[in-house]
Design a protein around this motif. Structure first.
Motif, PDB file in Angstrom:
ATOM      1  N   GLN A 148      10.895  -0.666 -10.937  1.00 60.52           N
ATOM      2  CA  GLN A 148      10.776   0.298 -10.186  1.00 60.52           C
ATOM      3  C   GLN A 148       9.484   1.547 -10.727  1.00 60.52           C
ATOM      4  O   GLN A 148       9.427   1.714 -11.916  1.00 60.52           O
ATOM      5  N   MET A 149       8.679   1.653  -9.587  1.00 56.55           N
ATOM      6  CA  MET A 149       7.614   2.355  -9.937  1.00 56.55           C
ATOM      7  C   MET A 149       7.503   3.728  -9.131  1.00 56.55           C
ATOM      8  O   MET A 149       7.406   3.614  -7.827  1.00 56.55           O
ATOM      9  N   ASN A 150       7.627   4.842  -9.873  1.00 59.29           N
ATOM     10  CA  ASN A 150       7.741   6.187  -9.177  1.00 59.29           C
ATOM     11  C   ASN A 150       6.399   6.885  -9.362  1.00 59.29           C
ATOM     12  O   ASN A 150       5.792   6.597 -10.279  1.00 59.29           O
ATOM     13  N   ASN A 151       6.203   7.840  -8.526  1.00 61.39           N
ATOM     14  CA  ASN A 151       5.105   8.676  -8.849  1.00 61.39           C
ATOM     15  C   ASN A 151       3.693   7.888  -9.324  1.00 61.39           C
ATOM     16  O   ASN A 151       3.238   8.145 -10.187  1.00 61.39           O
ATOM     17  N   VAL A 164      -0.508  -4.232  -5.537  1.00 65.41           N
ATOM     18  CA  VAL A 164      -0.255  -2.807  -5.455  1.00 65.41           C
ATOM     19  C   VAL A 164      -1.123  -1.991  -5.191  1.00 65.41           C
ATOM     20  O   VAL A 164      -2.487  -2.139  -6.161  1.00 65.41           O
ATOM     21  N   THR A 165      -1.478  -1.429  -3.950  1.00 67.43           N
ATOM     22  CA  THR A 165      -2.326  -0.415  -3.998  1.00 67.43           C
ATOM     23  C   THR A 165      -2.079   0.976  -3.785  1.00 67.43           C
ATOM     24  O   THR A 165      -1.181   1.158  -3.018  1.00 67.43           O
ATOM     25  N   VAL A 166      -2.618   2.012  -4.527  1.00 72.95           N
ATOM     26  CA  VAL A 166      -2.190   3.357  -4.415  1.00 72.95           C
ATOM     27  C   VAL A 166      -3.413   4.076  -3.699  1.00 72.95           C
ATOM     28  O   VAL A 166      -4.355   4.016  -4.592  1.00 72.95           O
ATOM     29  N   SER A 167      -3.401   4.480  -2.759  1.00 73.38           N
ATOM     30  CA  SER A 167      -4.492   5.037  -2.125  1.00 73.38           C
ATOM     31  C   SER A 167      -3.948   6.211  -1.076  1.00 73.38           C
ATOM     32  O   SER A 167      -2.878   5.606  -0.423  1.00 73.38           O
ATOM     33  N   SER A 168      -4.698   7.132  -0.810  1.00 73.87           N
ATOM     34  CA  SER A 168      -4.505   7.919   0.542  1.00 73.87           C
ATOM     35  C   SER A 168      -5.423   7.518   1.483  1.00 73.87           C
ATOM     36  O   SER A 168      -5.411   8.173   2.645  1.00 73.87           O
ATOM     37  N   LEU A 171       0.838  -1.262   0.032  1.00 76.98           N
ATOM     38  CA  LEU A 171       0.209   0.174  -0.006  1.00 76.98           C
ATOM     39  C   LEU A 171       0.905   1.161   0.022  1.00 76.98           C
ATOM     40  O   LEU A 171       1.847   1.248   0.889  1.00 76.98           O
ATOM     41  N   VAL A 172       0.762   2.003  -0.846  1.00 74.25           N
ATOM     42  CA  VAL A 172       1.451   3.503  -1.123  1.00 74.25           C
ATOM     43  C   VAL A 172       0.441   4.491  -1.440  1.00 74.25           C
ATOM     44  O   VAL A 172      -0.427   4.191  -2.098  1.00 74.25           O
ATOM     45  N   GLN A 173       0.830   5.630  -0.883  1.00 73.47           N
ATOM     46  CA  GLN A 173       0.091   6.920  -1.144  1.00 73.47           C
ATOM     47  C   GLN A 173       0.455   7.495  -2.581  1.00 73.47           C
ATOM     48  O   GLN A 173       1.614   7.207  -3.140  1.00 73.47           O
ATOM     49  N   PRO A 174      -0.466   8.191  -3.200  1.00 70.49           N
ATOM     50  CA  PRO A 174      -0.362   8.686  -4.567  1.00 70.49           C
ATOM     51  C   PRO A 174       0.912   9.447  -4.296  1.00 70.49           C
ATOM     52  O   PRO A 174       1.227  10.098  -3.718  1.00 70.49           O
ATOM     53  N   GLY A 175       1.754   9.335  -5.605  1.00 67.25           N
ATOM     54  CA  GLY A 175       3.118  10.058  -5.625  1.00 67.25           C
ATOM     55  C   GLY A 175       4.310   9.450  -5.140  1.00 67.25           C
ATOM     56  O   GLY A 175       5.406   9.665  -5.122  1.00 67.25           O
ATOM     57  N   GLY A 176       3.936   8.113  -4.276  1.00 65.71           N
ATOM     58  CA  GLY A 176       4.950   7.335  -3.683  1.00 65.71           C
ATOM     59  C   GLY A 176       5.556   6.291  -4.764  1.00 65.71           C
ATOM     60  O   GLY A 176       5.540   6.378  -5.884  1.00 65.71           O
TER      61      GLY A 176
END
Length: 124
Positions: free
Chosen positions: A81-84, A120-124, A10-15
């Protein structure tokens, strides 16, 4: 033949995150390795691919400038590698191996071996 994907979370947007795909049981020099993703309710989508000596890579347009694919043949491992990261990147990411062809294939059917996915979960 085994492919083991890891590194999701789990990562925040932009992470950022780095996914790994560890390969074993075959001579990786003759294979291309691809990353695919599948979001809930959507079809599997090509993300990126790389040939055995890293001379050739390919990425889908939506990740260009943000994702980088690389490999370390001494470790038989391919990295993504996944950025932003964006919420639209949320998916189960899987790695796959197929007989090398040029240009690198974006079609799942051209990949013979698949690892289990990593979420992969991108969420705030």
């Amino acid at each position: 033949v085994q492919l083991q994907a890891s590194g999701g979370g789990l990562v925040q947007p932009g992470g950022y995150l780095r996914l790994s795909c560890a390969a074993s049981g075959f001579t990786s020099a003759y294979y291309m390795i691809g990353w695919f993703r599948q979001a809930p309710g959507k079809e599997r989508e090509f993300v990126a691919a790389i040939n055995w000596d890293s001379r050739f890579t390919d990425r889908t347009d939506s990740v260009k400038g943000r994702f980088t694919i690389s490999r370390d043949n001494t470790k038989n491992t391919v990295y993504l590698q996944m950025n932003n990261l964006k919420p639209d990147d949320t998916a189960v990411y899987s790695c796959a191996a197929g007989i090398w062809q040029q240009p690198l294939s974006r079609l799942p059917g051209h990949y013979n071996y698949w690892g289990q996915g990593t979420l992969v979960t991108v969420s705030s």
